[in-house]
Design a protein around this motif. Structure first.
Motif, PDB file in Angstrom:
ATOM      1  N   GLU A  70      11.024  -2.633   5.537  1.00  0.00           N
ATOM      2  CA  GLU A  70      10.861  -3.396   6.771  1.00  0.00           C
ATOM      3  C   GLU A  70      12.068  -3.250   7.685  1.00  0.00           C
ATOM      4  O   GLU A  70      11.950  -3.093   8.888  1.00  0.00           O
ATOM      5  CB  GLU A  70      10.619  -4.868   6.442  1.00  0.00           C
ATOM      6  N   THR A  78       6.494  -2.651   2.982  1.00  0.00           N
ATOM      7  CA  THR A  78       5.034  -2.671   2.914  1.00  0.00           C
ATOM      8  C   THR A  78       4.534  -1.408   2.240  1.00  0.00           C
ATOM      9  O   THR A  78       5.195  -0.365   2.256  1.00  0.00           O
ATOM     10  CB  THR A  78       4.419  -2.770   4.318  1.00  0.00           C
ATOM     11  N   THR A 164      -3.352  -2.212   0.393  1.00  0.00           N
ATOM     12  CA  THR A 164      -2.373  -2.784   1.322  1.00  0.00           C
ATOM     13  C   THR A 164      -1.590  -3.863   0.583  1.00  0.00           C
ATOM     14  O   THR A 164      -2.121  -4.530  -0.310  1.00  0.00           O
ATOM     15  CB  THR A 164      -3.048  -3.416   2.553  1.00  0.00           C
ATOM     16  N   GLU A 166       2.657  -5.829  -0.131  1.00  0.00           N
ATOM     17  CA  GLU A 166       4.098  -5.940   0.048  1.00  0.00           C
ATOM     18  C   GLU A 166       4.801  -5.380  -1.179  1.00  0.00           C
ATOM     19  O   GLU A 166       4.325  -5.528  -2.305  1.00  0.00           O
ATOM     20  CB  GLU A 166       4.498  -7.399   0.255  1.00  0.00           C
TER      21      GLU A 166
END
Length: 340
Positions: A70, A78, A164, A166
């Protein structure tokens, strides 16, 4: 329209996959995303049907798994990944189509009859007049006669997976070394679709007049699906088209036109085009064949559920081992938090 990254598979979103024929969602926590992607790809490739291994996968970690930090210096980021798998095309049933089996012959007979009739009326003799009337009458009968024949329709299963989530980087100090690894909390959508198309493999077994009608029908379906007029194909119909049929019997040319029209709707098509074309062809199947297709879609759903469960078992097992390895500080250090 689906975009495609260089060297990667086409881009699709969670909303796209939720429009699929069948879809399953799952959440997976505490696992290395690269290990997860490898396991996912292997699990899809190991799916079998009575003919053997069912799918050929498309997707690589380098092009289709993105892990991004990030902010510079931060240990969070991510993860986003895609995977696609296609089965072989298999016959699902037959469609029916009405055509004029003697349309070209009838059109030619009408033209020849009119010529002879004109000659007879112009003084060439009563015989030419009689031959002309017979030619026109026989031609009209042949031209207007209609029959129905069948053409084969084939199906293909397509699985798409979107990852998708983190990702975080953790460093653990051990007695003899420092170990760095990455974890991800990921949401995964597994989608499955059944697509259908006109089979061009056995066109040489069909009457050439029927093949010409199939070519025109595929063009009509193509024009119903595409979104702009510039994408539409020109369609010839009527008396002149039937007359031209006497010189239009090449099966290779017919196959090329059908495959060219279908490639825009299937192989090189936006996903929406594939779905719309599938819906049109499904309408050509008998109710029994349509029911068989629904049963097949249910079986595809079972494949997706089994795939999600298989991956879930892997994550539960490997996730615990993953944590244990970090706490024990054994093994080789892993790369930093990036996608390279």
């Amino acid at each position: 329209m689906t975009e495609k990254k260089e060297g990667g598979i086409g881009d699709f979103t969670r909303q796209d996959l939720r429009k699929a024929t069948k879809f399953v969602e799952g959440d997976y926590n505490g696992i290395n995303p690269r290990s997860f992607y490898r396991k996912l790809k292997r699990a899809v490739e190991e799916i079998q049907d009575p003919r053997g291994f069912k799918y050929q996968t498309e997707g690589t970690q380098a092009a289709d798994l993105s892990i991004e930090s990030e902010d510079v210096g931060q240990k969070t980021g991510t993860v986003k990944g895609r995977l696609k798998a296609d089965s072989d095309w298999l016959e699902v049933g037959d469609g029916e189509l009405e055509y004029r089996p003697y349309g070209p012959h009838g059109a030619a007979s009408i033209v020849a009859g009119i010529v002879m009739l004109v000659l007879g009326i112009s003084g060439a003799g009563i015989l030419w007049t009689i031959l002309g009337l017979a030619g026109v009458g026989g031609g009209i009968y042949g031209y207007t006669r209609r029959e129905t024949d069948t053409f084969p329709i084939i199906q293909q299963d397509v699985i798409r997976v979107l990852i998708t989530g983190e990702v975080s980087e953790r460093t653990t100090e051990g007695e003899h070394e420092t170990r760095t690894d990455i974890f991800a909390n990921m949401s995964v959508v597994f989608s499955g679709d059944v697509f259908v198309a006109v089979d061009t493999g056995g066109l040489e077994e069909l009457e050439w007049t029927f093949r010409r009608e199939i070519v025109n029908q595929v063009k009509r379906w193509h024009n119903q699906v595409v979104e702009s007029e510039r994408e539409e194909l020109q369609i010839e119909e009527g008396f002149i088209w039937q007359l031209k049929g006497l010189g239009d019997r090449d099966v290779k040319e017919h196959r090329g036109v059908i495959e060219g029209a279908q490639s825009v709707l299937i192989r090189d098509a936006p996903f929406e085009y594939r779905v719309a074309y599938t819906d049109l062809l499904e309408e050509q199947l008998t109710p029994e064949m349509q029911e068989n297709l629904r049963t097949h879609e249910t079986e595809l759903m079972a494949e997706l559920e089994e795939l999600a469960e298989d991956v879930d078992v892997y994550v539960e097992r490997e996730g615990l081992q993953h944590t244990s390895r970090l706490e024990g500080s054994s093994g080789d250090p892993n790369p930093q938090l990036n996608s390279e």
